[in-house]
Design a protein around this motif. Sequence first.
Motif, PDB file in Angstrom:
ATOM      1  N   LYS A   7       0.937  -1.266  -0.028  1.00 42.46           N
ATOM      2  CA  LYS A   7       0.064  -0.153   0.007  1.00 42.46           C
ATOM      3  C   LYS A   7       1.049   1.112  -0.020  1.00 42.46           C
ATOM      4  O   LYS A   7       1.737   1.308   0.839  1.00 42.46           O
ATOM      5  N   ASN A  67     -12.662   5.311  -6.438  1.00 38.08           N
ATOM      6  CA  ASN A  67     -11.687   4.289  -5.706  1.00 38.08           C
ATOM      7  C   ASN A  67     -11.291   3.170  -6.788  1.00 38.08           C
ATOM      8  O   ASN A  67     -10.520   2.190  -5.957  1.00 38.08           O
ATOM      9  N   LYS A  68     -11.778   2.838  -7.780  1.00 40.66           N
ATOM     10  CA  LYS A  68     -11.015   1.409  -8.349  1.00 40.66           C
ATOM     11  C   LYS A  68     -10.969   1.938  -9.859  1.00 40.66           C
ATOM     12  O   LYS A  68     -11.858   2.369 -10.437  1.00 40.66           O
ATOM     13  N   ASN A  85      -6.684  -0.087  -6.487  1.00 38.98           N
ATOM     14  CA  ASN A  85      -7.433   0.283  -5.520  1.00 38.98           C
ATOM     15  C   ASN A  85      -7.215   1.620  -4.947  1.00 38.98           C
ATOM     16  O   ASN A  85      -6.105   1.691  -4.184  1.00 38.98           O
ATOM     17  N   THR A  87      -7.966   4.488  -1.607  1.00 43.03           N
ATOM     18  CA  THR A  87      -8.414   4.542  -0.513  1.00 43.03           C
ATOM     19  C   THR A  87      -8.226   5.970  -0.072  1.00 43.03           C
ATOM     20  O   THR A  87      -7.018   6.671   0.068  1.00 43.03           O
ATOM     21  N   GLU A  88      -9.239   6.777   0.320  1.00 40.95           N
ATOM     22  CA  GLU A  88      -8.999   8.104   0.862  1.00 40.95           C
ATOM     23  C   GLU A  88      -8.547   7.938   2.092  1.00 40.95           C
ATOM     24  O   GLU A  88      -8.974   7.394   3.101  1.00 40.95           O
ATOM     25  N   SER A  94      -4.152   9.917  -0.062  1.00 41.32           N
ATOM     26  CA  SER A  94      -4.971   8.696  -0.452  1.00 41.32           C
ATOM     27  C   SER A  94      -3.884   7.566  -0.445  1.00 41.32           C
ATOM     28  O   SER A  94      -2.634   7.964  -0.061  1.00 41.32           O
TER      29      SER A  94
END
Length: 131
Positions: A7, A67-68, A85, A87-88, A94
Motif C-alpha cells: 500500500k 476508488n477503483k 484500489n 482509498t481516501e 490517499s
Amino acid sequence: MNLESPKINVGKSPQEVFDFLSDVKNFEALMPENISKFEVLEKDKFLFALKGMPEIVLKKKEAIAPNKIVLGAAGGKLDFSLIGNITEIDETSSQVQLEFTGEFNPMMAMMIKSPISKFIETLATSIPNAI
C-alpha cells in the motif's frame, strides 16, 4: 493467482489519483526501467513490453470513481486483471494498492509470480512521483 503490491501513500486526493490512472498514457511514467516498448493503441488501451518478455496489451475494463480502476488483458493467451484500489486517507491524500489476478496453470504461475510481483510493486511505488 492473486498478488498485491504494498500500500502506497500518495499526497493527492483519491480523485486526482483516479484521474491519473484513468488516462492509460500515464502508465508509461510508471513503467520499470527495463521497458522496451510502450504504445497507446486506443483511448483506453495500451501495449507494453519489458525486455525479454512478450508484448502485453491492457484495456481499461472498469472505472469506479474515485476508488477503483480495472485493467484487463486485451487479447493474447493469458487472461488477467490489474486492479488499482484507491482509498481516501483525507481530502489531500490517499492510499493506492495494485492487485494482479489471473488464472494460470501451476507451472506458469510459478514462472511469472516473481516478475509480476516486482512489476506491480514498481508500478505502485512510481505513482507518488508520477502524479
